[in-house]
Design a protein around this motif. Sequence first.
Motif, PDB file in Angstrom:
ATOM      1  N   SER A  24       0.829  -1.200   0.000  1.00 17.16           N
ATOM      2  CA  SER A  24       0.000   0.000   0.000  1.00 17.16           C
ATOM      3  C   SER A  24       0.868   1.256   0.000  1.00 17.16           C
ATOM      4  O   SER A  24       0.583   2.222  -0.714  1.00 17.16           O
ATOM      5  CB  SER A  24      -0.914  -0.011   1.220  1.00 17.16           C
ATOM      6  OG  SER A  24      -1.634   1.192   1.296  1.00 17.16           O
ATOM      7  N   ARG A  25       1.932   1.243   0.787  1.00 19.01           N
ATOM      8  CA  ARG A  25       2.832   2.386   0.850  1.00 19.01           C
ATOM      9  C   ARG A  25       3.521   2.605  -0.501  1.00 19.01           C
ATOM     10  O   ARG A  25       3.647   3.734  -0.969  1.00 19.01           O
ATOM     11  CB  ARG A  25       3.880   2.176   1.937  1.00 19.01           C
ATOM     12  CG  ARG A  25       4.753   3.400   2.145  1.00 19.01           C
ATOM     13  CD  ARG A  25       5.834   3.213   3.206  1.00 19.01           C
ATOM     14  NE  ARG A  25       5.351   2.550   4.405  1.00 19.01           N
ATOM     15  CZ  ARG A  25       5.981   1.522   4.976  1.00 19.01           C
ATOM     16  NH1 ARG A  25       7.100   1.044   4.467  1.00 19.01           N
ATOM     17  NH2 ARG A  25       5.499   0.974   6.069  1.00 19.01           N
ATOM     18  N   ARG A  26       3.949   1.535  -1.146  1.00 20.97           N
ATOM     19  CA  ARG A  26       4.591   1.657  -2.468  1.00 20.97           C
ATOM     20  C   ARG A  26       3.606   2.200  -3.497  1.00 20.97           C
ATOM     21  O   ARG A  26       3.964   3.032  -4.338  1.00 20.97           O
ATOM     22  CB  ARG A  26       5.143   0.303  -2.916  1.00 20.97           C
ATOM     23  CG  ARG A  26       6.435  -0.078  -2.242  1.00 20.97           C
ATOM     24  CD  ARG A  26       7.088  -1.276  -2.918  1.00 20.97           C
ATOM     25  NE  ARG A  26       6.223  -2.457  -2.918  1.00 20.97           N
ATOM     26  CZ  ARG A  26       6.171  -3.363  -1.957  1.00 20.97           C
ATOM     27  NH1 ARG A  26       6.922  -3.242  -0.880  1.00 20.97           N
ATOM     28  NH2 ARG A  26       5.368  -4.400  -2.055  1.00 20.97           N
ATOM     29  N   ASN A  27       2.353   1.748  -3.435  1.00 21.49           N
ATOM     30  CA  ASN A  27       1.337   2.267  -4.347  1.00 21.49           C
ATOM     31  C   ASN A  27       1.106   3.753  -4.119  1.00 21.49           C
ATOM     32  O   ASN A  27       0.959   4.521  -5.072  1.00 21.49           O
ATOM     33  CB  ASN A  27       0.018   1.506  -4.176  1.00 21.49           C
ATOM     34  CG  ASN A  27       0.067   0.119  -4.783  1.00 21.49           C
ATOM     35  OD1 ASN A  27       0.893  -0.164  -5.639  1.00 21.49           O
ATOM     36  ND2 ASN A  27      -0.809  -0.755  -4.320  1.00 21.49           N
ATOM     37  N   ASP A  28       1.061   4.171  -2.868  1.00 18.67           N
ATOM     38  CA  ASP A  28       0.883   5.591  -2.555  1.00 18.67           C
ATOM     39  C   ASP A  28       2.057   6.414  -3.075  1.00 18.67           C
ATOM     40  O   ASP A  28       1.869   7.497  -3.635  1.00 18.67           O
ATOM     41  CB  ASP A  28       0.735   5.804  -1.046  1.00 18.67           C
ATOM     42  CG  ASP A  28      -0.583   5.279  -0.503  1.00 18.67           C
ATOM     43  OD1 ASP A  28      -1.509   5.040  -1.320  1.00 18.67           O
ATOM     44  OD2 ASP A  28      -0.684   5.106   0.731  1.00 18.67           O
ATOM     45  N   GLN A  29       3.271   5.895  -2.887  1.00 17.94           N
ATOM     46  CA  GLN A  29       4.459   6.613  -3.370  1.00 17.94           C
ATOM     47  C   GLN A  29       4.455   6.698  -4.892  1.00 17.94           C
ATOM     48  O   GLN A  29       4.797   7.739  -5.463  1.00 17.94           O
ATOM     49  CB  GLN A  29       5.735   5.923  -2.877  1.00 17.94           C
ATOM     50  CG  GLN A  29       5.971   6.080  -1.399  1.00 17.94           C
ATOM     51  CD  GLN A  29       7.151   5.260  -0.903  1.00 17.94           C
ATOM     52  OE1 GLN A  29       7.658   4.377  -1.610  1.00 17.94           O
ATOM     53  NE2 GLN A  29       7.584   5.529   0.325  1.00 17.94           N
ATOM     54  N   ALA A  30       4.076   5.626  -5.546  1.00 16.52           N
ATOM     55  CA  ALA A  30       4.019   5.632  -7.016  1.00 16.52           C
ATOM     56  C   ALA A  30       2.965   6.614  -7.504  1.00 16.52           C
ATOM     57  O   ALA A  30       3.197   7.371  -8.455  1.00 16.52           O
ATOM     58  CB  ALA A  30       3.729   4.227  -7.538  1.00 16.52           C
ATOM     59  N   ASP A  32       1.885   9.279  -5.917  1.00 14.17           N
ATOM     60  CA  ASP A  32       2.396  10.632  -5.671  1.00 14.17           C
ATOM     61  C   ASP A  32       3.438  11.039  -6.712  1.00 14.17           C
ATOM     62  O   ASP A  32       3.467  12.184  -7.165  1.00 14.17           O
ATOM     63  CB  ASP A  32       2.997  10.737  -4.264  1.00 14.17           C
ATOM     64  CG  ASP A  32       1.951  10.637  -3.166  1.00 14.17           C
ATOM     65  OD1 ASP A  32       0.754  10.816  -3.473  1.00 14.17           O
ATOM     66  OD2 ASP A  32       2.349  10.382  -2.003  1.00 14.17           O
ATOM     67  N   ALA A  33       4.285  10.102  -7.093  1.00 11.52           N
ATOM     68  CA  ALA A  33       5.304  10.388  -8.112  1.00 11.52           C
ATOM     69  C   ALA A  33       4.649  10.710  -9.452  1.00 11.52           C
ATOM     70  O   ALA A  33       5.068  11.646 -10.148  1.00 11.52           O
ATOM     71  CB  ALA A  33       6.258   9.212  -8.254  1.00 11.52           C
ATOM     72  N   VAL A  34       3.619   9.965  -9.814  1.00 14.43           N
ATOM     73  CA  VAL A  34       2.908  10.220 -11.072  1.00 14.43           C
ATOM     74  C   VAL A  34       2.252  11.598 -11.038  1.00 14.43           C
ATOM     75  O   VAL A  34       2.294  12.348 -12.011  1.00 14.43           O
ATOM     76  CB  VAL A  34       1.868   9.110 -11.352  1.00 14.43           C
ATOM     77  CG1 VAL A  34       0.937   9.503 -12.483  1.00 14.43           C
ATOM     78  CG2 VAL A  34       2.570   7.804 -11.682  1.00 14.43           C
ATOM     79  N   ILE A  35       1.656  11.948  -9.901  1.00 12.18           N
ATOM     80  CA  ILE A  35       1.016  13.262  -9.774  1.00 12.18           C
ATOM     81  C   ILE A  35       2.048  14.374  -9.917  1.00 12.18           C
ATOM     82  O   ILE A  35       1.821  15.365 -10.608  1.00 12.18           O
ATOM     83  CB  ILE A  35       0.260  13.359  -8.427  1.00 12.18           C
ATOM     84  CG1 ILE A  35      -0.963  12.443  -8.447  1.00 12.18           C
ATOM     85  CG2 ILE A  35      -0.146  14.792  -8.128  1.00 12.18           C
ATOM     86  CD1 ILE A  35      -1.632  12.274  -7.101  1.00 12.18           C
ATOM     87  N   ARG A  36       3.207  14.227  -9.254  1.00  9.39           N
ATOM     88  CA  ARG A  36       4.253  15.252  -9.349  1.00  9.39           C
ATOM     89  C   ARG A  36       4.769  15.374 -10.779  1.00  9.39           C
ATOM     90  O   ARG A  36       4.967  16.490 -11.283  1.00  9.39           O
ATOM     91  CB  ARG A  36       5.413  14.919  -8.406  1.00  9.39           C
ATOM     92  CG  ARG A  36       5.131  15.235  -6.954  1.00  9.39           C
ATOM     93  CD  ARG A  36       6.390  15.178  -6.107  1.00  9.39           C
ATOM     94  NE  ARG A  36       7.145  13.945  -6.241  1.00  9.39           N
ATOM     95  CZ  ARG A  36       6.960  12.856  -5.506  1.00  9.39           C
ATOM     96  NH1 ARG A  36       6.031  12.838  -4.581  1.00  9.39           N
ATOM     97  NH2 ARG A  36       7.704  11.787  -5.701  1.00  9.39           N
ATOM     98  N   LEU A  37       4.981  14.250 -11.437  1.00 12.15           N
ATOM     99  CA  LEU A  37       5.478  14.292 -12.814  1.00 12.15           C
ATOM    100  C   LEU A  37       4.449  14.911 -13.757  1.00 12.15           C
ATOM    101  O   LEU A  37       4.806  15.704 -14.640  1.00 12.15           O
ATOM    102  CB  LEU A  37       5.845  12.882 -13.285  1.00 12.15           C
ATOM    103  CG  LEU A  37       7.107  12.299 -12.669  1.00 12.15           C
ATOM    104  CD1 LEU A  37       7.259  10.836 -13.075  1.00 12.15           C
ATOM    105  CD2 LEU A  37       8.330  13.087 -13.070  1.00 12.15           C
ATOM    106  N   THR A  38       3.202  14.581 -13.575  1.00 11.63           N
ATOM    107  CA  THR A  38       2.144  15.158 -14.409  1.00 11.63           C
ATOM    108  C   THR A  38       2.083  16.661 -14.222  1.00 11.63           C
ATOM    109  O   THR A  38       1.988  17.422 -15.195  1.00 11.63           O
ATOM    110  CB  THR A  38       0.782  14.526 -14.067  1.00 11.63           C
ATOM    111  OG1 THR A  38       0.871  13.112 -14.256  1.00 11.63           O
ATOM    112  CG2 THR A  38      -0.314  15.093 -14.928  1.00 11.63           C
ATOM    113  N   SER A  39       2.171  17.093 -12.993  1.00  9.94           N
ATOM    114  CA  SER A  39       2.158  18.529 -12.699  1.00  9.94           C
ATOM    115  C   SER A  39       3.356  19.218 -13.336  1.00  9.94           C
ATOM    116  O   SER A  39       3.230  20.310 -13.908  1.00  9.94           O
ATOM    117  CB  SER A  39       2.160  18.738 -11.185  1.00  9.94           C
ATOM    118  OG  SER A  39       2.253  20.100 -10.880  1.00  9.94           O
ATOM    119  N   ALA A  40       4.514  18.593 -13.253  1.00 10.14           N
ATOM    120  CA  ALA A  40       5.721  19.178 -13.845  1.00 10.14           C
ATOM    121  C   ALA A  40       5.597  19.274 -15.364  1.00 10.14           C
ATOM    122  O   ALA A  40       5.983  20.292 -15.964  1.00 10.14           O
ATOM    123  CB  ALA A  40       6.951  18.345 -13.466  1.00 10.14           C
ATOM    124  N   VAL A  41       5.057  18.261 -15.996  1.00  7.33           N
ATOM    125  CA  VAL A  41       4.894  18.273 -17.450  1.00  7.33           C
ATOM    126  C   VAL A  41       3.903  19.356 -17.866  1.00  7.33           C
ATOM    127  O   VAL A  41       4.120  20.071 -18.849  1.00  7.33           O
ATOM    128  CB  VAL A  41       4.444  16.878 -17.966  1.00  7.33           C
ATOM    129  CG1 VAL A  41       3.978  16.943 -19.409  1.00  7.33           C
ATOM    130  CG2 VAL A  41       5.582  15.880 -17.820  1.00  7.33           C
TER     131      VAL A  41
END
Length: 83
Positions: A24-30, A32-41
């Motif tokens: 569950s923690r790994r899924n949450d981190q993944a 969050d990473a996708v959200i940050r990358l999408t925002s950056a793009v």
Amino acid sequence: MIEIIAAVAGASITVAAMGATGASRRNDQARDAVIRLTSAVEHIASQLEVLHTDIKEDRKETFGRLSTVEQRVSKLEARPPSC
């Protein structure tokens, strides 16, 4: 004997719960990473649009000035040479 079976069952449940928590923690981190990358793009895309607009304005100004200079040069070339 029952104590051993209970201890093994308890340990198994604990290991399974820890595995589920880790997943569950790994899924949450993944996520969050996708959200940050999408925002950056999206931010980069908006900055590129601004840059594109600026470049178009600069080109318009540059070619306008160049046209004026070409017209002036043409007028100078059309004059007869003065001595």
